[in-house]
Design a protein around this motif. Structure first.
Motif, mmCIF file in Angstrom:
data_model
loop_
_atom_site.group_PDB
_atom_site.id
_atom_site.type_symbol
_atom_site.label_atom_id
_atom_site.label_comp_id
_atom_site.label_asym_id
_atom_site.label_seq_id
_atom_site.Cartn_x
_atom_site.Cartn_y
_atom_site.Cartn_z
ATOM 1 N N VAL A 155 0.835 -1.272 0.012
ATOM 2 C CA VAL A 155 0.027 -0.036 0.053
ATOM 3 C C VAL A 155 0.901 1.165 0.081
ATOM 4 O O VAL A 155 1.370 1.375 0.847
ATOM 5 C CB VAL A 155 -0.853 -0.090 1.167
ATOM 6 N N SER A 156 0.717 1.920 -1.072
ATOM 7 C CA SER A 156 1.717 3.277 -1.150
ATOM 8 C C SER A 156 1.055 4.209 -0.594
ATOM 9 O O SER A 156 -0.274 4.579 -0.798
ATOM 10 C CB SER A 156 1.715 3.556 -2.812
ATOM 11 N N ARG A 160 1.221 7.237 -1.506
ATOM 12 C CA ARG A 160 0.785 8.295 -2.681
ATOM 13 C C ARG A 160 -0.887 7.876 -3.026
ATOM 14 O O ARG A 160 -1.514 8.788 -3.398
ATOM 15 C CB ARG A 160 1.258 7.884 -4.049
ATOM 16 N N TRP A 161 -1.400 6.845 -2.360
ATOM 17 C CA TRP A 161 -2.788 6.468 -2.694
ATOM 18 C C TRP A 161 -3.825 7.319 -1.817
ATOM 19 O O TRP A 161 -4.872 7.343 -2.086
ATOM 20 C CB TRP A 161 -3.030 5.138 -2.677
ATOM 21 N N TYR A 162 -3.111 7.752 -0.510
ATOM 22 C CA TYR A 162 -4.032 8.651 0.283
ATOM 23 C C TYR A 162 -4.273 9.992 0.209
ATOM 24 O O TYR A 162 -3.295 10.617 -0.572
ATOM 25 C CB TYR A 162 -3.583 8.509 1.590
ATOM 26 N N GLU A 189 -10.329 6.746 2.179
ATOM 27 C CA GLU A 189 -8.985 6.139 1.780
ATOM 28 C C GLU A 189 -9.062 4.880 1.519
ATOM 29 O O GLU A 189 -8.361 4.382 0.665
ATOM 30 C CB GLU A 189 -8.463 6.527 3.177
ATOM 31 N N ARG A 236 -9.579 4.434 -2.034
ATOM 32 C CA ARG A 236 -8.517 4.753 -3.005
ATOM 33 C C ARG A 236 -7.336 3.525 -2.858
ATOM 34 O O ARG A 236 -6.499 3.261 -3.786
ATOM 35 C CB ARG A 236 -7.898 6.173 -2.265
ATOM 36 N N VAL A 237 -7.301 3.215 -1.841
ATOM 37 C CA VAL A 237 -6.307 1.880 -1.516
ATOM 38 C C VAL A 237 -6.625 1.049 -2.340
ATOM 39 O O VAL A 237 -5.786 0.024 -3.168
ATOM 40 C CB VAL A 237 -6.215 1.496 -0.145
ATOM 41 N N GLY A 283 -5.865 1.523 -6.122
ATOM 42 C CA GLY A 283 -4.435 1.281 -6.122
ATOM 43 C C GLY A 283 -3.958 0.040 -5.993
ATOM 44 O O GLY A 283 -2.993 -0.302 -7.077
ATOM 45 N N THR A 337 -4.674 -1.680 -9.607
ATOM 46 C CA THR A 337 -3.915 -1.117 -10.806
ATOM 47 C C THR A 337 -2.508 -1.705 -10.689
ATOM 48 O O THR A 337 -1.662 -1.756 -11.497
ATOM 49 C CB THR A 337 -3.785 0.459 -10.705
ATOM 50 N N THR A 338 -2.039 -2.348 -9.603
ATOM 51 C CA THR A 338 -0.661 -2.707 -9.194
ATOM 52 C C THR A 338 -0.794 -4.474 -9.368
ATOM 53 O O THR A 338 0.286 -5.089 -9.127
ATOM 54 C CB THR A 338 0.011 -2.428 -7.988
#
Length: 198
Positions: free
Chosen positions: A79-80, A82-84, A173, A176-177, A180, A183-184
């Motif tokens: 979990v990056s 950047r996603w928050y 949040e 968004r996670v 993310g 997408t990965t």
């Protein structure tokens, strides 16, 4: 096991489903030679987890005299931060892990054959075409193979599941996670987040 109680899902059926879906795990035990781990296919049956090890495995000769821990790892993903939306975040990892503790008994030869037949039946059912069955192995070959392995069954006395799915974050949040992770390529953990966290 993660210490945050937010990541505990007290759902035995779900734990069993993860074990059956993954079908593979690790058996840990403390032996006179120190801690040991073995990696093995698993079969859940009525609150017990059956598995087999090579006769020469370091755990084989000790399992009946000690308790053991079986660990099954489910889907996971990085979990990056950047996603928050909130910039004051750090990297973490979402994951599923099931820990099962208990005493172990050795299976007799009939029990070992039943375990092997059950394992192959479960996994062959996931494939196209006619399933492979244990009776396709010549009797002398099967006897030799059975002599090389030992079957065990863990009577589960403690279930310790961790479903770390961003439950400690607000819904926006988590969304968004989830995106993310998808997408990965971590679709498995993202799907569980959607299914299990409101």
């Amino acid at each position: 096991m993660h210490p945050n109680p937010a990541f505990r899902l007290d759902d035995r059926d779900l734990c069993v489903e993860v074990i059956e879906e993954v079908g593979f795990g690790m058996v840990f035990a403390t032996t006179p030679d120190g801690p040991r781990v073995a990696h093995t296919p698993l079969l859940h049956r009525d609150g017990r987890i059956a598995f087999h090890l090579a006769r020469g495995n370091a755990l084989t000769r000790h399992l009946e005299t000690t308790g053991a821990l079986v660990v099954v790892n489910g889907p996971d993903g990085y979990v990056s931060p950047r996603w928050y939306a909130d910039p004051a975040q750090v990297p973490t990892w979402n994951y599923v892990a099931i820990e099962c503790e208990g005493s172990v008994r050795r299976l007799d030869r009939a029990g070992l054959v039943e375990l092997l037949a059950g394992l192959s039946s479960r996994h062959e059912a996931r494939l196209d075409g006619a399933p492979w069955t244990l009776d396709k192995v010549p009797e002398t070959t099967l006897s030799r193979l059975l002599d090389a392995i030992v079957g065990f069954e863990l009577d589960v006395t403690a279930w310790r599941p961790t479903f770390k799915l961003s439950q400690n974050k607000p819904a926006d949040e988590r969304a968004r996670v989830t995106m993310g992770l998808e997408t990965t390529g971590a679709g498995g953990i993202a799907a569980l987040m959607r299914a299990l966290v409101p």
